[in-house]
Design a protein around this motif. Structure first.
Motif, PDB file in Angstrom:
ATOM      1  N   TRP A  47       1.239  -1.287  -0.149  1.00 31.38           N
ATOM      2  CA  TRP A  47      -0.002   0.150   0.075  1.00 31.38           C
ATOM      3  C   TRP A  47       1.514   1.638  -0.205  1.00 31.38           C
ATOM      4  N   VAL A  51       0.699   4.434  -3.198  1.00 32.96           N
ATOM      5  CA  VAL A  51       0.528   5.413  -2.476  1.00 32.96           C
ATOM      6  C   VAL A  51       1.284   6.282  -3.015  1.00 32.96           C
ATOM      7  N   ILE A  60      -3.314  12.391  -6.400  1.00 31.28           N
ATOM      8  CA  ILE A  60      -4.570  11.200  -5.836  1.00 31.28           C
ATOM      9  C   ILE A  60      -5.772  12.279  -5.234  1.00 31.28           C
ATOM     10  N   MET A  63      -8.807   7.737  -2.165  1.00 29.04           N
ATOM     11  CA  MET A  63      -7.356   6.505  -1.549  1.00 29.04           C
ATOM     12  C   MET A  63      -8.494   5.697  -0.655  1.00 29.04           C
ATOM     13  N   LYS A  65      -7.774   2.714   1.763  1.00 30.70           N
ATOM     14  CA  LYS A  65      -6.767   1.236   2.037  1.00 30.70           C
ATOM     15  C   LYS A  65      -7.541  -0.102   1.828  1.00 30.70           C
ATOM     16  N   ILE A  70      -6.503   3.414  -5.055  1.00 28.82           N
ATOM     17  CA  ILE A  70      -5.974   4.403  -4.918  1.00 28.82           C
ATOM     18  C   ILE A  70      -6.278   5.242  -6.452  1.00 28.82           C
ATOM     19  N   SER A  72      -5.527   8.410  -9.432  1.00 30.18           N
ATOM     20  CA  SER A  72      -4.830  10.375  -9.143  1.00 30.18           C
ATOM     21  C   SER A  72      -5.487  10.727 -10.698  1.00 30.18           C
TER      22      SER A  72
END
Length: 133
Positions: A47, A51, A60, A63, A65, A70, A72
Protein backbone atom coordinates in the motif's frame (compact mmCIF):
# COMPACT_ATOMS: atom_id res chain seq x y z
CA UNK A 1 -32.35 29.06 -40.68
CA UNK A 2 -28.54 29.05 -40.77
CA UNK A 3 -28.38 30.17 -37.12
CA UNK A 4 -30.63 27.31 -36.10
CA UNK A 5 -28.51 24.83 -38.07
CA UNK A 6 -25.26 26.13 -36.55
CA UNK A 7 -26.75 26.04 -33.05
CA UNK A 8 -27.83 22.41 -33.57
CA UNK A 9 -24.37 21.42 -34.80
CA UNK A 10 -22.75 23.21 -31.85
CA UNK A 11 -24.96 21.39 -29.36
CA UNK A 12 -24.17 18.05 -31.01
CA UNK A 13 -20.42 18.72 -30.88
CA UNK A 14 -20.62 19.66 -27.18
CA UNK A 15 -22.71 16.59 -26.38
CA UNK A 16 -20.30 14.30 -28.21
CA UNK A 17 -17.34 15.83 -26.38
CA UNK A 18 -19.00 15.55 -23.00
CA UNK A 19 -19.92 11.89 -23.43
CA UNK A 20 -16.44 10.91 -24.56
CA UNK A 21 -14.65 11.98 -21.37
CA UNK A 22 -12.82 9.76 -18.91
CA UNK A 23 -13.25 10.64 -15.26
CA UNK A 24 -11.94 9.26 -12.00
CA UNK A 25 -15.25 7.43 -11.57
CA UNK A 26 -14.88 5.73 -14.97
CA UNK A 27 -11.72 3.86 -13.89
CA UNK A 28 -12.39 0.17 -13.29
CA UNK A 29 -10.14 -2.75 -12.30
CA UNK A 30 -11.35 -4.58 -15.42
CA UNK A 31 -9.94 -1.89 -17.77
CA UNK A 32 -6.81 -2.75 -19.73
CA UNK A 33 -3.56 -1.76 -18.09
CA UNK A 34 -0.47 -3.18 -16.42
CA UNK A 35 -0.61 -5.91 -13.79
CA UNK A 36 2.10 -6.63 -11.23
CA UNK A 37 2.37 -9.69 -8.99
CA UNK A 38 3.84 -9.09 -5.53
CA UNK A 39 4.88 -12.06 -3.41
CA UNK A 40 5.91 -12.25 0.24
CA UNK A 41 5.40 -8.58 1.06
CA UNK A 42 3.02 -7.29 3.73
CA UNK A 43 -0.05 -5.33 2.60
CA UNK A 44 1.15 -2.23 4.46
CA UNK A 45 4.33 -2.19 2.39
CA UNK A 46 2.46 -2.78 -0.89
CA UNK A 47 0.00 0.00 0.00
CA UNK A 48 2.72 2.48 0.98
CA UNK A 49 4.65 1.84 -2.23
CA UNK A 50 1.47 2.24 -4.28
CA UNK A 51 0.61 5.55 -2.60
CA UNK A 52 4.13 6.86 -3.24
CA UNK A 53 4.02 5.82 -6.90
CA UNK A 54 0.55 7.28 -7.46
CA UNK A 55 1.50 10.62 -5.91
CA UNK A 56 4.71 11.15 -7.89
CA UNK A 57 3.83 13.70 -10.61
CA UNK A 58 0.14 12.89 -10.07
CA UNK A 59 -2.48 14.24 -7.67
CA UNK A 60 -4.29 11.62 -5.60
CA UNK A 61 -8.02 12.27 -5.81
CA UNK A 62 -9.42 9.16 -4.14
CA UNK A 63 -7.88 6.64 -1.77
CA UNK A 64 -9.43 3.68 0.05
CA UNK A 65 -6.94 1.41 1.80
CA UNK A 66 -9.57 -1.15 2.82
CA UNK A 67 -10.75 -1.51 -0.80
CA UNK A 68 -7.21 -1.38 -2.21
CA UNK A 69 -8.02 1.53 -4.54
CA UNK A 70 -6.05 4.68 -5.38
CA UNK A 71 -7.16 7.09 -8.12
CA UNK A 72 -5.05 10.00 -9.32
CA UNK A 73 -5.09 12.56 -12.06
CA UNK A 74 -2.52 14.38 -14.14
CA UNK A 75 -3.32 18.03 -14.74
CA UNK A 76 -4.06 19.48 -18.15
CA UNK A 77 -1.13 21.08 -19.90
CA UNK A 78 -0.39 23.01 -23.04
CA UNK A 79 -0.60 19.87 -25.21
CA UNK A 80 -2.90 17.63 -23.17
CA UNK A 81 -6.27 17.69 -21.42
CA UNK A 82 -4.83 15.55 -18.65
CA UNK A 83 -5.13 11.89 -17.72
CA UNK A 84 -6.75 9.79 -15.00
CA UNK A 85 -4.96 6.85 -13.36
CA UNK A 86 -6.34 4.06 -11.21
CA UNK A 87 -4.51 1.49 -9.09
CA UNK A 88 -6.30 -1.58 -7.73
CA UNK A 89 -4.76 -4.01 -5.21
CA UNK A 90 -6.29 -7.47 -4.76
CA UNK A 91 -6.86 -8.96 -2.33
CA UNK A 92 -7.19 -5.94 -0.10
CA UNK A 93 -6.42 -7.88 3.07
CA UNK A 94 -3.47 -7.94 5.42
CA UNK A 95 -3.16 -11.72 5.42
CA UNK A 96 -2.05 -12.73 1.95
CA UNK A 97 1.24 -14.01 0.60
CA UNK A 98 0.45 -12.69 -2.89
CA UNK A 99 -1.00 -9.40 -4.13
CA UNK A 100 -1.97 -8.29 -7.61
CA UNK A 101 -1.64 -4.61 -8.48
CA UNK A 102 -3.50 -3.48 -11.60
CA UNK A 103 -2.74 0.01 -12.96
CA UNK A 104 -5.02 1.72 -15.50
CA UNK A 105 -4.31 5.01 -17.30
CA UNK A 106 -6.79 6.86 -19.52
CA UNK A 107 -6.75 10.17 -21.34
CA UNK A 108 -9.48 12.63 -20.38
CA UNK A 109 -11.02 12.53 -23.85
CA UNK A 110 -11.44 9.84 -26.46
CA UNK A 111 -10.52 12.43 -29.07
CA UNK A 112 -7.35 13.51 -27.26
CA UNK A 113 -4.35 12.95 -29.52
CA UNK A 114 -1.70 13.73 -26.92
CA UNK A 115 -1.23 12.54 -23.40
CA UNK A 116 0.83 10.14 -21.37
CA UNK A 117 0.17 6.55 -20.40
CA UNK A 118 1.08 6.71 -16.71
CA UNK A 119 0.77 2.98 -16.02
CA UNK A 120 4.36 2.05 -17.01
CA UNK A 121 5.97 4.74 -14.84
CA UNK A 122 3.75 3.93 -11.84
CA UNK A 123 4.52 0.21 -12.27
CA UNK A 124 8.26 0.91 -12.54
CA UNK A 125 8.23 2.94 -9.30
CA UNK A 126 6.43 0.14 -7.46
CA UNK A 127 8.78 -2.51 -8.86
CA UNK A 128 11.84 -0.51 -7.81
CA UNK A 129 10.43 0.27 -4.39
CA UNK A 130 9.36 -3.31 -3.62
CA UNK A 131 12.37 -4.85 -5.42
CA UNK A 132 10.24 -7.03 -7.70
CA UNK A 133 10.68 -7.98 -11.36
Amino acid sequence: MIKRWLRTIGICVLAAGATACSTIDSLEPTDSGITLEVNNKPYAEVWKSSVNAMSTNLAIVEMDKRAGVIKSEAPAGMATWGEVVGLFITPATKTSDRYTIHIVSKTRSTYQLTGQNWAPSVAARIQADLDIE
